[in-house]
Design a protein around this motif. Structure first.
Motif, mmCIF file in Angstrom:
data_model
loop_
_atom_site.group_PDB
_atom_site.id
_atom_site.type_symbol
_atom_site.label_atom_id
_atom_site.label_comp_id
_atom_site.label_asym_id
_atom_site.label_seq_id
_atom_site.Cartn_x
_atom_site.Cartn_y
_atom_site.Cartn_z
ATOM 1 N N GLY A 1 0.790 -1.227 0.000
ATOM 2 C CA GLY A 1 0.000 0.000 0.000
ATOM 3 C C GLY A 1 0.823 1.278 0.000
ATOM 4 N N ARG A 2 2.101 1.186 0.284
ATOM 5 C CA ARG A 2 2.985 2.357 0.305
ATOM 6 C C ARG A 2 4.354 1.936 -0.198
ATOM 7 N N GLY A 3 4.989 2.782 -0.987
ATOM 8 C CA GLY A 3 6.322 2.486 -1.480
ATOM 9 C C GLY A 3 7.379 2.747 -0.421
ATOM 10 N N SER A 4 8.532 2.125 -0.593
ATOM 11 C CA SER A 4 9.623 2.300 0.364
ATOM 12 C C SER A 4 10.093 3.747 0.395
ATOM 13 N N ALA A 5 10.128 4.418 -0.753
ATOM 14 C CA ALA A 5 10.586 5.811 -0.783
ATOM 15 C C ALA A 5 9.701 6.688 0.082
ATOM 16 N N GLU A 6 8.403 6.457 0.024
ATOM 17 C CA GLU A 6 7.470 7.235 0.855
ATOM 18 C C GLU A 6 7.718 6.971 2.336
ATOM 19 N N LYS A 7 7.952 5.721 2.682
ATOM 20 C CA LYS A 7 8.209 5.380 4.081
ATOM 21 C C LYS A 7 9.530 5.992 4.553
ATOM 22 N N ARG A 8 10.556 5.929 3.719
ATOM 23 C CA ARG A 8 11.838 6.504 4.104
ATOM 24 C C ARG A 8 11.745 8.013 4.249
ATOM 25 N N ALA A 9 10.926 8.647 3.417
ATOM 26 C CA ALA A 9 10.725 10.096 3.531
ATOM 27 C C ALA A 9 10.061 10.436 4.864
ATOM 28 N N GLU A 10 9.144 9.588 5.308
ATOM 29 C CA GLU A 10 8.500 9.804 6.600
ATOM 30 C C GLU A 10 9.515 9.687 7.740
ATOM 31 N N VAL A 11 10.412 8.706 7.632
ATOM 32 C CA VAL A 11 11.467 8.569 8.639
ATOM 33 C C VAL A 11 12.393 9.782 8.592
ATOM 34 N N ALA A 12 12.692 10.259 7.379
ATOM 35 C CA ALA A 12 13.560 11.431 7.236
ATOM 36 C C ALA A 12 12.938 12.656 7.901
ATOM 37 N N ASP A 13 11.635 12.839 7.730
ATOM 38 C CA ASP A 13 10.948 13.962 8.374
ATOM 39 C C ASP A 13 11.050 13.846 9.891
ATOM 40 N N TRP A 14 10.911 12.632 10.398
ATOM 41 C CA TRP A 14 11.019 12.398 11.844
ATOM 42 C C TRP A 14 12.425 12.735 12.337
ATOM 43 N N LEU A 15 13.435 12.325 11.587
ATOM 44 C CA LEU A 15 14.813 12.615 11.977
ATOM 45 C C LEU A 15 15.059 14.120 12.012
ATOM 46 N N SER A 16 14.588 14.809 10.992
ATOM 47 C CA SER A 16 14.778 16.258 10.952
ATOM 48 C C SER A 16 14.088 16.934 12.130
ATOM 49 N N ALA A 17 12.877 16.468 12.431
ATOM 50 C CA ALA A 17 12.128 17.067 13.540
ATOM 51 C C ALA A 17 12.818 16.837 14.879
ATOM 52 N N LYS A 18 13.533 15.740 15.007
ATOM 53 C CA LYS A 18 14.224 15.422 16.259
ATOM 54 C C LYS A 18 15.653 15.947 16.280
ATOM 55 N N GLY A 19 16.093 16.564 15.201
ATOM 56 C CA GLY A 19 17.464 17.063 15.146
ATOM 57 C C GLY A 19 18.493 15.960 15.057
ATOM 58 N N LEU A 20 18.154 14.878 14.373
ATOM 59 C CA LEU A 20 19.031 13.716 14.258
ATOM 60 C C LEU A 20 19.537 13.583 12.824
ATOM 61 N N GLU A 21 20.739 13.041 12.697
ATOM 62 C CA GLU A 21 21.305 12.780 11.370
ATOM 63 C C GLU A 21 20.854 11.433 10.823
ATOM 64 N N ALA A 22 20.703 10.454 11.704
ATOM 65 C CA ALA A 22 20.402 9.090 11.255
ATOM 66 C C ALA A 22 19.807 8.296 12.399
ATOM 67 N N THR A 23 19.199 7.158 12.058
ATOM 68 C CA THR A 23 18.738 6.211 13.065
ATOM 69 C C THR A 23 19.161 4.809 12.640
ATOM 70 N N VAL A 24 19.580 4.015 13.604
ATOM 71 C CA VAL A 24 19.972 2.636 13.345
ATOM 72 C C VAL A 24 18.761 1.750 13.610
ATOM 73 N N ILE A 25 18.306 1.044 12.581
ATOM 74 C CA ILE A 25 17.119 0.195 12.687
ATOM 75 C C ILE A 25 17.576 -1.253 12.702
ATOM 76 N N THR A 26 17.256 -1.937 13.792
ATOM 77 C CA THR A 26 17.751 -3.301 13.986
ATOM 78 C C THR A 26 16.652 -4.354 14.025
ATOM 79 N N ALA A 27 15.412 -3.966 14.341
ATOM 80 C CA ALA A 27 14.317 -4.940 14.383
ATOM 81 C C ALA A 27 14.047 -5.437 12.968
ATOM 82 N N LEU A 28 14.059 -6.744 12.781
ATOM 83 C CA LEU A 28 13.971 -7.302 11.439
ATOM 84 C C LEU A 28 12.649 -6.986 10.755
ATOM 85 N N ASP A 29 11.554 -6.949 11.517
ATOM 86 C CA ASP A 29 10.285 -6.635 10.877
ATOM 87 C C ASP A 29 10.198 -5.152 10.516
#
Length: 604
Positions: A168-196
């Motif tokens: 229902g959603r492309g990966s680019a759209e999901k990554r853009a949502e994560v990018a917006d979250w990072l910007s809002a939190k003042g973060l450069e990156a997040t390490v995602i380790t949960a396999l799901d």
């Protein structure tokens, strides 16, 4: 020579600890991703002790050893683990720190694998051990792996693509949502380790872990919407590379540790529940300014979009027909005394495969006869397998992984005798009280802002009236062709450390609805459907209100229902539910299976 006995394995581990000048080692059921289900290579606790449950840990010192499990596994641990080798300890009553304080000498160093524990776990142990003379120390490498000579290698199966028409959603759209979250939190990156989480973010799946369709990997997501996927080269196909595109860099999984050192002076986040100590240490050693924050994919993953919802409905419809065929088969076959727990589970899986396309089971089926049904998380194997006795209760909790949805359903049924028999009054009373609680959850209406801890009492109230209860949660989240136990939401008692009970419920979240009752060594009862959270339109409502829409459609065993305990509205609920079951399943069935469903779904 392979060490065939648990005694030999325990001895070998102690020799390795002596060689490393360590006084003890903690062995959890875990992997580098803090997964619920782990690959064969990570089944360290089972290899050492024989324990096959899904939760627990052991601690081995040079002179003592103990295995710690909760109340779900009190019986199982004694069946599977030699009490001459390991003391049985029950959590939360018995703590690791208290046990270590009682068996260790002052100055003891107890090691843990920093890739199998979270920072919070280590801090909690260090706080509890303060002043005891016992110190927790990270191991340079896992000492158990050093003596597990035939340890399986991690899966090398290729990662597969989950197409957008199912997500229902492309990966680019999901990554853009994560990018917006990072910007809002003042973060450069997040390490995602949960396999799901990785599977959801990149719209990929895999077959590296039984019951959960994920691929062993790590992701670092950046605030510009790009990401790095760390995955073994043999798992990468040209199709995967094309699917991920230029914005996702594919790197060898072996480069992940070094990559953690590439963030000197930059702000990076790590989920405290899924990020292991080894990752936090790597970020810190590389000079990153890291902070613990919840994985930004977890909540969006839990809120299903319309495509995912329709996929769930389609998968549930096929699954319901398969389970109905199985229940009919059990009604005909089991009274002959020729069915055991393993053959019943195998037959149910065969019906699911005929409904297809079944990718896997969503968890090992709980096929539980007689007293085994009183063990909520019973797992049948060759050693525990028993015949299903005529004139008894049988409980089956099972589910399937289909490419369009993940299912999870429990039905409790009466196994008749050839000459005819009936459940006891106590069985019918308990079943009906569980059903009443199930109905209350199904038709609950609640304001936005409500959490699962606030709903839990609805399911228990009628059992409490009879002075009984159940020791597990009432509901968990469920993924979309992903983890069958998906956070962050949960319906459970708000006390007792049940994670997720304070999470606000949102429209689009899927829950299990599974109250139960268990009489030790006698019988167990659980009724489980999946429900979807929806907005409720209420005339004159002051604010936004939510409720549940049922997703699971399989008949309930009428022989176990005491109609006199039900109110008129509860009887109407059962009749309405069964009418919908009949309407959905009838077009998928024929012959005796169809006749059985039509009979079992008649009004009470």
């Amino acid at each position: 020579m392979l060490m065939q006995t648990h005694e030999a394995r325990l001895k070998a581990l102690r020799e390795e600890l002596k060689r490393r000048k360590l006084d003890g080692f903690v062995i959890p059921i875990s992997d580098e991703h803090m997964s619920e289900y782990v690959g064969d290579y990570a089944q360290r606790l089972k290899w050492l002790t024989g324990f096959g449950g899904s939760a627990g840990f052991a601690c081995v010192t040079l002179t003592h050893a103990a295995i710690f499990v909760d109340g779900r596994y009190t019986v199982q641990v004694r069946d599977q683990v030699d009490g001459n080798l390991f003391e049985y300890r029950s959590v939360p009553g018995d703590s690791l720190s208290d046990w270590l304080g009682s068996v260790c000498e002052d100055g003891a160093n107890i090691a843990y694998d920093p890739w199998l524990h979270t920072w919070g776990w280590v801090e909690a142990q260090e706080d509890a051990l303060e002043g005891s003379g016992v110190t927790m120390v990270p191991a340079d490498s896992n000492p158990l792996d050093a003596v597990w000579s035939d340890q399986p290698a991690p899966s090398d199966a290729a990662a597969i693509i989950q197409p957008d028409e199912l997500t229902g959603r492309g990966s680019a759209e999901k990554r853009a949502e994560v990018a917006d979250w990072l910007s809002a939190k003042g973060l450069e990156a997040t390490v995602i380790t949960a396999l799901d989480s990785i599977a959801w973010l990149l719209n990929i799946r895999g077959s590296d872990v039984s019951n959960t369709p994920v691929a062993l990997s790590y992701v670092i997501a950046h605030k510009d919407g790009t990401a790095e996927l760390f995955i073994a080269p043999e798992k990468v196909t040209p199709e995967l590379t094309q699917h991920l595109g230029n914005a996702v860099t594919i790197r060898d999984r072996s480069e992940f540790t070094n990559a953690l050192g590439e963030f000197s002076g930059k702000r990076v986040s790590l989920d405290p529940d899924y990020g292991v100590v080894g990752i936090a240490q790597g970020l810190r050693a590389g000079g990153a300014n890291f902070t613990f924050r919840q994985d930004p994919t977890i909540l969006p993953k839990a809120i299903k979009n319309p495509v995912e919802v329709q996929g769930h409905r389609d998968a549930q419809a096929r699954d319901g027909a398969a389970v109905a065929r199985f229940l009919h088969w059990m009604e005909v076959t089991a009274p002959k005394g020729t069915v055991d727990e393993l053959s019943a589970a195998a037959k149910l899986e065969s019906f699911r495969r005929e409904a297809g396309p079944l990718r896997d089971l969503s968890f090992p089926s709980i096929s539980a006869a007689a007293g085994h049904a009183a063990l909520p998380h019973y797992k049948v194997d060759e050693d525990s397998n028993i015949p299903v006795p005529p004139g008894s209760i049988y409980l089956v909790d099972s589910g399937g992984q289909y490419e369009d949805g993940t299912t999870d359903i429990t039905r409790t049924i009466w196994i008749d005798t050839p000459e005819g028999s009936a459940p006891t009054a106590e069985m019918r009373d308990r079943f009906t009280r569980v059903l009443k609680g199930h109905i209350q959850i199904d038709r609950a209406v609640f304001p936005q802002g409500t959490n699962g801890g606030q709903l839990d009492v609805l399911a228990r109230q009628y059992l409490w009236e009879a002075g009984v209860d159940y020791a597990h949660g009432t509901g968990h989240g469920v993924g979309s062709f992903l983890s069958v136990h998906e956070g962050p939401q949960r319906i459970a008692k708000p006390s007792g450390g049940q994670a997720g009970t304070s999470q606000e419920i949102h429209a689009g979240m899927i829950f299990s609805n599974e109250p139960g009752y268990y009489k030790p060594d006698a019988f167990g009862i659980r009724i489980e459907n999946l429900v979807l959270t929806l907005e409720r339109e209420i005339e004159g409502a002051e604010g936004r209100y939510l409720g549940f829409d049922c997703l699971t459609w399989v008949p309930l065993d009428r022989r176990l229902i005491d109609k006199d305990l039900l109110t008129k509205s509860e009887i109407a609920w059962v009749d309405d539910y069964h009418a919908k079951v009949r309407a959905l399943l009838a077009p998928q069935l024929d012959g005796e299976d169809l006749a059985w469903v039509e009979r079992e779904t008649q009004p009470l």
